[in-house]
Design an enzyme around this catalytic site. Structure first.
Site, short mmCIF file in Angstrom:
data_model
loop_
_atom_site.label_atom_id
_atom_site.label_comp_id
_atom_site.label_asym_id
_atom_site.label_seq_id
_atom_site.Cartn_x
_atom_site.Cartn_y
_atom_site.Cartn_z
N SER A 182 0.75 -1.16 -0.02
CA SER A 182 0.07 0.03 0.12
C SER A 182 0.81 1.25 -0.15
O SER A 182 2.05 1.27 0.69
CB SER A 182 -0.84 0.09 1.34
OG SER A 182 -1.33 1.16 1.43
N TYR A 237 -2.27 -0.11 10.20
CA TYR A 237 -2.55 -0.90 8.81
C TYR A 237 -1.39 -0.77 8.19
O TYR A 237 -0.67 -1.72 7.42
CB TYR A 237 -3.63 -0.29 8.15
CG TYR A 237 -3.85 -0.64 6.58
CD1 TYR A 237 -4.22 -1.89 6.26
CD2 TYR A 237 -3.36 0.39 5.83
CE1 TYR A 237 -4.08 -2.35 5.13
CE2 TYR A 237 -3.38 0.06 4.37
CZ TYR A 237 -3.85 -1.32 3.93
OH TYR A 237 -3.87 -1.47 2.53
P1 NAD Z 1 -11.33 -5.87 0.26
O1 NAD Z 1 -11.89 -5.84 1.56
O2 NAD Z 1 -12.66 -5.70 -0.74
O3 NAD Z 1 -10.68 -7.23 -0.23
C1 NAD Z 1 -10.01 -8.07 0.74
C2 NAD Z 1 -10.52 -9.38 0.84
O4 NAD Z 1 -9.74 -10.39 1.56
C3 NAD Z 1 -11.95 -9.43 1.26
O5 NAD Z 1 -12.92 -10.09 0.36
C4 NAD Z 1 -11.98 -10.47 2.63
O6 NAD Z 1 -13.17 -10.84 2.99
C5 NAD Z 1 -10.86 -11.12 2.42
N1 NAD Z 1 -10.16 -11.48 3.65
C6 NAD Z 1 -10.10 -10.43 4.70
N2 NAD Z 1 -9.59 -11.25 5.91
C7 NAD Z 1 -9.32 -12.61 5.50
C8 NAD Z 1 -8.95 -13.79 5.99
N3 NAD Z 1 -8.44 -13.74 7.39
N4 NAD Z 1 -8.79 -14.91 5.24
C9 NAD Z 1 -9.28 -14.91 4.05
N5 NAD Z 1 -9.77 -13.70 3.48
C10 NAD Z 1 -9.89 -12.79 3.96
O7 NAD Z 1 -10.01 -4.90 -0.15
P2 NAD Z 1 -9.59 -4.43 -1.59
O8 NAD Z 1 -9.71 -2.76 -1.48
O9 NAD Z 1 -9.87 -5.23 -2.64
O10 NAD Z 1 -8.06 -4.53 -1.10
C11 NAD Z 1 -7.25 -5.85 -1.66
C12 NAD Z 1 -5.55 -5.64 -1.14
O11 NAD Z 1 -5.05 -4.50 -1.68
C13 NAD Z 1 -5.83 -5.62 0.18
O12 NAD Z 1 -4.55 -6.19 0.68
C14 NAD Z 1 -5.50 -4.17 0.67
O13 NAD Z 1 -4.86 -4.00 1.72
C15 NAD Z 1 -4.72 -3.84 -0.72
N6 NAD Z 1 -4.72 -2.08 -1.12
C16 NAD Z 1 -6.06 -1.78 -1.48
C17 NAD Z 1 -5.98 -0.40 -1.71
C18 NAD Z 1 -7.43 0.23 -2.15
O14 NAD Z 1 -7.47 1.44 -2.33
N7 NAD Z 1 -8.46 -0.73 -2.23
C19 NAD Z 1 -4.85 0.56 -1.67
C20 NAD Z 1 -4.06 -0.09 -1.15
C21 NAD Z 1 -3.51 -1.42 -0.91
#
Ligand code: NAD
Length: 327
Positions: free
Chosen positions: A128, A153
């Site tokens: 991130s 985070y």
């Molecule tokens: P999201 O919450 O929609 O997706 C994450 C998924 O992980 C969810 O479906 C959740 O059910 C699953 N999850 C959580 N805990 C879990 C566990 N213990 N076991 C199995 N599955 C689990 O989030 P997103 O926005 O799609 O983010 C995806 C990744 O990208 C994450 O690692 C997030 O930190 C990273 N990220 C996202 C952004 C953003 O702007 N969306 C920015 C930087 C980094």
């Protein structure tokens, strides 16, 4: 190829599964349908992936548990793992810091361990932009120091990057860390600013505006992120870190104006003090991603917001819990 996408039912993961299926890969989504936001939204994502067709399998499981992750990896024999499962969100991580470390750090070790024990060669992990903390130098480049995160985070993502390096060093896995800069588009997490603001504007309710509106985020459209991930899948790196952003930070007050325009409604603003854990700006230096991945963001914010609002109007998406401006 045979590809495991952890977090495949989530926002980024569900789009990625669809993209990989369309490219002819066999795809497994592993996700526990965590209740951080309404799991029904994740089930809907899974139905949409399945409707798109192709060799798709969903496995419900928790990355912090050794099973069923271990047996899935052993039996499926994945070529690549794209690890997106995490507890996302900066502000909620202040409420339950231990949970964020458990899911993001311990969970990542379990996924890395399952991957290397089953002979996976390539591992891509979602880091991130928050790892840069309050980096005074903009834009943020991959070689900038990341030893001063300002939220649990962000600290968990710094730890994930370190673990990735460990597994590359010890076991020779080909590992790529992708630092996503605030990702948006259809299916965006309901806790993130664009989605939450759209919902509040639509409902005529006040928008919490933290700070004076000058904080800025490098909003990146989902299809640009997918292009960057696919580019990483095609090459071997050893161990590398890449920014995936748009490199055009947008001020919060400008973002609200864009949403007002797209939704055809004025926002009611409620100004609040800046939030602990939030950084003033995120801004990606894309030099390395351009040179090494041929990465080039294609969807400017004006167009991306229009596309998001079209989706928002047709789904009436909701189910938010909490609020965040970046992740
Ligand atoms: P999201 O919450 O929609 O997706 C994450 C998924 O992980 C969810 O479906 C959740 O059910 C699953 N999850 C959580 N805990 C879990 C566990 N213990 N076991 C199995 N599955 C689990 O989030 P997103 O926005 O799609 O983010 C995806 C990744 O990208 C994450 O690692 C997030 O930190 C990273 N990220 C996202 C952004 C953003 O702007 N969306 C920015 C930087 C980094």
């Amino acid at each position: 190829m045979r590809i495991l996408v952890t977090g495949g039912a989530g926002f980024i993961g569900s789009h990625l599964c669809e993209r990989l299926l369309a490219a002819g890969h066999a795809v497994w989504a592993f996700d526990n349908l965590d209740p951080f936001y309404d799991p029904e939204l994740k089930r809907r994502n899974l139905r949409e992936i399945a409707r798109a067709g192709g060799a798709f399998t969903f496995v419900q499981g928790d990355i912090t548990e050794p099973e069923p992750l271990g047996s899935l990896c052993r039996e499926a024999g994945f070529d690549q793992v794209i690890h997106l499962a995490a507890r996302a969100g900066v502000r909620p991580s202040l409420e339950d810091p231990a949970l964020y470390q458990r899911v993001n750090v311990e969970g990542t070790v379990r996924v890395l361990e399952a991957a290397r024990r089953s002979g996976v060669r390539k591992f891509i992990l979602a880091s991130s932009s928050s790892v840069y903390g309050c980096n005074a130098k903009v834009p943020f480049a991959e070689q900038d120091p990341v030893s001063a995160p300002i939220s649990p985070y962000a600290a968990s993502k710094v730890a994930c990057e370190a673990l990735g390096h460990v597994y590359h060093h010890l076991y020779g896995l080909d590992i790529v860390m992708l630092r996503f800069f605030t990702v948006y588009g259809p299916r965006q997490r309901p806790d993130l600013a664009i989605h939450k603001f759209a919902r509040l504007i639509q409902a005529g309710q006040p928008l919490p505006v933290y700070g004076d509106g000058s904080s800025a985020r490098d909003y990146t459209y989902i299809t640009d992120i997918l292009d960057g991930i696919e580019a990483c899948m095609r090459q071997s790196f050893g161990f590398e870190i890449f920014n995936l952003g748009d490199s055009r930070p947008v001020r919060l007050d400008d973002l609200i104006r864009l949403l007002e325009h797209a939704l055809g409604r004025k926002a009611v603003r409620r100004t609040l003090p800046p939030q602990p854990g939030d950084v003033p700006i995120t801004y990606a230096d894309l030099t390395k991603a351009r040179e090494r991945l041929g990465y080039q963001p294609r969807v400017p914010i004006e167009e991306g917001i229009q596309r998001f609002v079209e989706w928002f109007r047709t789904t009436g998406a909701g189910g938010a819990r909490g609020v965040a401006t970046s992740s």
